[in-house]
Design a protein around this motif. Structure first.
Motif, PDB file in Angstrom:
ATOM      1  N   CYS A  62       1.795  71.094  58.337  1.00  0.00           N
ATOM      2  CA  CYS A  62       0.454  71.053  57.723  1.00  0.00           C
ATOM      3  C   CYS A  62      -0.545  70.360  58.649  1.00  0.00           C
ATOM      4  O   CYS A  62      -1.674  70.828  58.833  1.00  0.00           O
ATOM      5  N   VAL A 105      -1.336  72.741  61.496  1.00  0.00           N
ATOM      6  CA  VAL A 105      -2.312  73.788  61.160  1.00  0.00           C
ATOM      7  C   VAL A 105      -3.733  73.269  61.321  1.00  0.00           C
ATOM      8  O   VAL A 105      -4.614  73.955  61.868  1.00  0.00           O
ATOM      9  N   VAL A 136      -2.539  81.786  62.886  1.00  0.00           N
ATOM     10  CA  VAL A 136      -2.662  80.771  61.832  1.00  0.00           C
ATOM     11  C   VAL A 136      -2.047  81.264  60.525  1.00  0.00           C
ATOM     12  O   VAL A 136      -1.330  80.523  59.833  1.00  0.00           O
ATOM     13  N   LEU A 137      -2.286  82.531  60.170  1.00  0.00           N
ATOM     14  CA  LEU A 137      -1.707  83.082  58.938  1.00  0.00           C
ATOM     15  C   LEU A 137      -0.181  83.141  59.022  1.00  0.00           C
ATOM     16  O   LEU A 137       0.517  82.889  58.028  1.00  0.00           O
ATOM     17  N   THR A 138       0.346  83.475  60.193  1.00  0.00           N
ATOM     18  CA  THR A 138       1.803  83.481  60.367  1.00  0.00           C
ATOM     19  C   THR A 138       2.380  82.088  60.190  1.00  0.00           C
ATOM     20  O   THR A 138       3.431  81.904  59.554  1.00  0.00           O
ATOM     21  N   PHE A 139       1.693  81.098  60.739  1.00  0.00           N
ATOM     22  CA  PHE A 139       2.148  79.715  60.605  1.00  0.00           C
ATOM     23  C   PHE A 139       2.110  79.280  59.142  1.00  0.00           C
ATOM     24  O   PHE A 139       3.025  78.602  58.654  1.00  0.00           O
ATOM     25  N   ILE A 140       1.053  79.655  58.433  1.00  0.00           N
ATOM     26  CA  ILE A 140       0.942  79.296  57.009  1.00  0.00           C
ATOM     27  C   ILE A 140       2.048  79.972  56.192  1.00  0.00           C
ATOM     28  O   ILE A 140       2.614  79.370  55.272  1.00  0.00           O
ATOM     29  N   TYR A 141       2.364  81.227  56.530  1.00  0.00           N
ATOM     30  CA  TYR A 141       3.458  81.919  55.828  1.00  0.00           C
ATOM     31  C   TYR A 141       4.795  81.208  56.059  1.00  0.00           C
ATOM     32  O   TYR A 141       5.616  81.089  55.133  1.00  0.00           O
ATOM     33  N   ILE A 159       5.147  78.033  56.623  1.00  0.00           N
ATOM     34  CA  ILE A 159       5.103  76.807  55.810  1.00  0.00           C
ATOM     35  C   ILE A 159       5.416  77.115  54.350  1.00  0.00           C
ATOM     36  O   ILE A 159       6.155  76.372  53.684  1.00  0.00           O
ATOM     37  N   CYS A 160       4.867  78.221  53.833  1.00  0.00           N
ATOM     38  CA  CYS A 160       5.143  78.608  52.442  1.00  0.00           C
ATOM     39  C   CYS A 160       6.625  78.927  52.249  1.00  0.00           C
ATOM     40  O   CYS A 160       7.217  78.570  51.221  1.00  0.00           O
ATOM     41  N   SER A 193       8.515  75.617  52.334  1.00  0.00           N
ATOM     42  CA  SER A 193       8.209  74.872  51.108  1.00  0.00           C
ATOM     43  C   SER A 193       8.940  75.463  49.909  1.00  0.00           C
ATOM     44  O   SER A 193       9.438  74.736  49.041  1.00  0.00           O
TER      45      SER A 193
END
Length: 253
Positions: free
Chosen positions: A152, A155, A189-194, A196-197, A200
């Motif tokens: 997080c 990001v 950035v979207l790949t990194f957020i995915y 993380i999801c 999580s």
């Protein structure tokens, strides 16, 4: 019991959970793949940063030697006032060449600070990736959460770096223009957020198993308590029945 159950349900409702990773792997396999990929990537970046630190150190030493040689060749002597450094030729300030030397030295110093800071942050992130791999393999939530927090923060730093890099034409030129630069950075950035999801969701899955075990243990405790009360009541009833059976007639009057 009820407080613990409510906390478990609340933690599951507050997060958007994924059921699988890339529609092929389960969350545990996805967490392992993400950990391996991030370990390889952060190790590669760490090696590049260490090589850059060594080269910048050599560059600083060479720059210092060039400045001394140029000063001796022009008959310039150095005057140091605290941390401020000026060059004079008699009573005349140094030429543009000396000013460029001073700017180059300042830029090299800033680069060294940036490289050392990046090396420390990358090393911390690498340890978090190793912790994620161990937690995914051993199915332990406490080893997964450090990577989620570090990701997080990563990001946020990544978005700041993208915004800053947009102001440098040389960086944008590597992507072929502003449109490709924005598209590539946004996709990354979207790949990194995915990722993380997904991690999580895996952490919530491990926590969900613990919550279920806690609820089952609490229910088992309630059942044991009810059985104990029932057994105690049955013993009292048996004792009263035995007393009435062996009692005299006066007990019934």
């Amino acid at each position: 019991m009820f407080d613990r159950t409510k906390q478990c349900k609340l933690s599951h409702k507050m997060m958007i959970r994924l059921k699988n990773f890339l529609y092929i792997f389960n969350l545990r396999q996805g967490a392992i793949l993400i950990a391996v990929h991030q370990i390889a990537l952060s190790s590669f970046v760490l090696v590049i940063l260490l090589v850059g630190i060594s080269h910048v150190g050599e560059m600083l030493s060479m720059l210092h030697v060039d400045m001394e040689d140029d000063a001796e060749r022009r008959g310039i002597y150095e005057v140091t006032d605290g941390e401020q450094m000026t060059f004079h030729e008699g009573d005349v300030m140094s030429t543009n060449n000396q000013r460029r030397f001073a700017k180059a030295r300042h830029l090299a110093s800033v680069t060294v600070i940036f490289l050392y800071t990046s090396t420390i942050l990358t090393s911390i992130y690498l340890m978090c990736c190793i912790s994620l791999l161990y937690g995914a393999v051993k199915y332990k939530r406490e080893y997964v959460l450090p990577w989620v927090m570090a990701a997080c923060v990563g990001v946020v730093l990544l978005v700041v770096a993208i915004v800053v890099g947009d102001g440098y034409p040389c960086v944008v030129h590597l992507f072929g223009g502003h449109h490709f630069y924005h598209f590539g950075c946004g996709l990354f950035v979207l790949t990194f957020i995915y990722a993380i999801c997904a991690v999580s969701s895996f952490a919530l899955e491990t926590g969900g198993g613990r919550c279920a075990r806690a609820v089952r243990s609490d229910e088992r405790g309630e059942r044991l308590l009810l059985l104990d009360h029932a057994a105690h009541s049955s013993l009292l009833s048996a004792a009263q029945l035995n007393k009435l059976t062996h009692g005299t007639r006066t007990h019934f009057v």
